[in-house]
Design a protein around this motif. Structure first.
Motif, PDB file in Angstrom:
ATOM      1  N   TRP A 319       0.669  -1.194   0.179  1.00 49.17           N
ATOM      2  CA  TRP A 319       0.051  -0.129   0.073  1.00 49.17           C
ATOM      3  C   TRP A 319       0.937   1.368   0.147  1.00 49.17           C
ATOM      4  CZ3 TRP A 319       0.142   3.837   3.475  1.00 49.17           C
ATOM      5  CH2 TRP A 319       0.596   3.539   4.971  1.00 49.17           C
ATOM      6  N   LYS A 323       1.319   4.424  -3.578  1.00 46.90           N
ATOM      7  CA  LYS A 323       0.657   5.775  -3.027  1.00 46.90           C
ATOM      8  C   LYS A 323       2.020   6.804  -2.904  1.00 46.90           C
ATOM      9  CE  LYS A 323      -2.221   8.603  -0.963  1.00 46.90           C
ATOM     10  NZ  LYS A 323      -1.377   9.856  -0.662  1.00 46.90           N
ATOM     11  N   THR A 324       3.063   6.363  -2.498  1.00 51.09           N
ATOM     12  CA  THR A 324       4.187   7.317  -2.136  1.00 51.09           C
ATOM     13  C   THR A 324       4.638   7.460  -3.408  1.00 51.09           C
ATOM     14  OG1 THR A 324       4.530   6.248   0.007  1.00 51.09           O
ATOM     15  CG2 THR A 324       6.444   7.441  -1.226  1.00 51.09           C
ATOM     16  N   ASP A 327       2.421  10.181  -5.213  1.00 54.46           N
ATOM     17  CA  ASP A 327       2.582  11.482  -4.503  1.00 54.46           C
ATOM     18  C   ASP A 327       3.926  12.011  -5.079  1.00 54.46           C
ATOM     19  OD1 ASP A 327       0.260  10.978  -3.399  1.00 54.46           O
ATOM     20  OD2 ASP A 327       1.098  10.484  -1.397  1.00 54.46           O
ATOM     21  N   GLU A 358      -2.558   1.013  -7.021  1.00 52.76           N
ATOM     22  CA  GLU A 358      -3.296   1.317  -5.731  1.00 52.76           C
ATOM     23  C   GLU A 358      -4.711   0.663  -5.521  1.00 52.76           C
ATOM     24  OE1 GLU A 358      -3.177   5.298  -3.977  1.00 52.76           O
ATOM     25  OE2 GLU A 358      -2.641   5.973  -6.160  1.00 52.76           O
ATOM     26  N   ALA A 364      -5.406  -0.772  -0.648  1.00 52.54           N
ATOM     27  CA  ALA A 364      -4.472  -0.078   0.559  1.00 52.54           C
ATOM     28  C   ALA A 364      -5.344  -0.751   1.804  1.00 52.54           C
ATOM     29  CB  ALA A 364      -4.318   1.311   0.495  1.00 52.54           C
TER      30      ALA A 364
END
Length: 383
Positions: A319, A323-324, A327, A358, A364
């Motif tokens: 997860w 996501k990281t 970003d 994702e 997540a």
């Protein structure tokens, strides 16, 4: 993480291939939405496919950490092409452990050579997170099974050479215990049809649906014991989740490297924009966050190599990784200003590509549920 000389040699091979063969045409391949089989064959010739599989079947029998190094390097050049070796590591391991000698000896070497792409078929239209609640049915008929139903959101759906299919052989109330796995070649098998979705990103992997209409499969193509299929695939997911996180790290690192270079060249107010902390600090934070995900990913793989539990760590990075990376790539795009909004640059493509993971291979929310279950047991589970 300190690599051995052998690991460094494989890393350098993957790095050179990624930067010289994959990166220059990353966006061009995506626009064409075609999985270039010549590239896959070239990767096989370089020894970059199925490196963790047995040498007798075309692999190198290397450890999980080394496999992760290769996945990360390839994703730096093309996030989507790197899905091929990750899939081979997951599917190849299932075949090695559970397939008949006939199936294993034919198909695993084909995978490591880059001659065959295998699609794993687990998700169904009613959902993917409730993975054991399968409706696709396999009915025993003499020496065969007859399979009916639909799988959806399948990577390589319309371009796979064979399918690793999970089907219900038991009663619905048996849940995971009533699921079996089958290996089904596409060529020469009647009753299979397939579609391709028009996705936001990762067009070359051909996500779509696969339909099975009275498909007859020899019992010899069942993988392992009847009713044990779900357990087989769940064991492999801890491994592939860490590899997926490293794919995301590779893609994000490519954008970071390109953006750091840009901050030295682009000037504003008479100075390179890298001198402004409003520009450099978000990139420094992104570099740190990606480094943290990378380290935890390799930690999960090193636990696997040591034969230790790594389910929680694999779920964490599954997860955190997409996501990281999303970003960080987003920040890179913004750093390029109005130029970053153009499709001429690859950041928008990487942004869309990593976002798919994702959702795919475990959301997540499900990953966090797994971590909670590993920490406090069944009390964390709602079913």
């Amino acid at each position: 993480m300190v690599l051995t000389e052998d690991q460094k040699a494989l890393q350098e091979t993957a790095r050179r291939f990624a930067r010289e063969r994959l990166l220059p045409d990353y966006q061009k391949r995506e626009k064409g939405a075609v999985l270039e089989r010549d590239l896959i064959t070239e990767m096989g010739g370089l020894g970059l496919l199925g490196v963790d599989l047995p040498e007798a079947l075309g692999g190198m029998a290397v450890d999980a950490v080394t496999t992760g190094v290769i996945a990360e390097e390839l994703a730096y050049g093309d996030f989507n092409v790197s899905a091929v070796p990750v899939g081979i590591s997951l599917n190849g391991a299932i075949l090695v452990r559970h397939a008949s000698a006939e199936v294993k000896n034919e198909w695993v070497p084909r995978m490591t050579r880059g001659d065959a792409v295998i699609a794993i078929c687990l998700t169904e239209p009613r959902g993917g997170s409730d993975a054991s609640n399968l409706q696709l049915r396999a009915r025993r008929d003499g020496d065969d099974y007859v399979i009916n139903g639909e799988k959806t959101s399948i990577t390589f759906a319309d371009r796979a050479d064979a399918y690793l299919v999970f089907a219900r052989t038991g009663k619905p109330e048996e849940g995971a215990k009533g699921v079996s796995a089958f290996f089904i070649p596409y060529a020469g098998t009647n009753g299979i049809s397939r579609t391709c979705f028009d996705d936001v990103g990762s067009a070359i992997i051909g996500r779509g649906s696969v339909f099975f209409d009275d498909v007859r499969v020899p019992a010899s193509h069942r993988l392992g014991d009847e009713g044990k299929g779900f357990t087989q695939v769940m064991q492999g997911f801890d491994y592939s989740r860490a590899l997926i996180a490293l794919q995301c790290c590779g893609a994000a690192q490519a954008s970071l490297d390109e953006t750091w270079a840009y901050t030295k060249e682009r000037t504003a107010f008479g100075t390179p924009i890298g001198q402004f902390q409003g520009v450099s600090f978000p990139l420094a934070e992104g570099d740190a966050h990606i480094a943290a995900v990378r380290q935890l990913s390799y930690h999960a793989l090193s636990l696997r190599d040591a034969g230790l539990p790594h389910t929680a760590e694999a779920a964490m990075v599954k997860w955190m990784g997409p996501k990281t990376a999303f970003d960080v790539i987003h920040q890179c795009l913004l750093t390029f200003g109005h130029y970053g909004w153009s499709k001429d640059l690859p950041h928008q493509q990487r942004l869309r590509d990593v976002m798919g993971l994702e959702i795919g291979d475990g959301t997540a929310q499900v990953m966090k549920l797994i971590v909670a279950r590993e920490r406090i047991g069944r009390v964390a589970v709602q079913y």
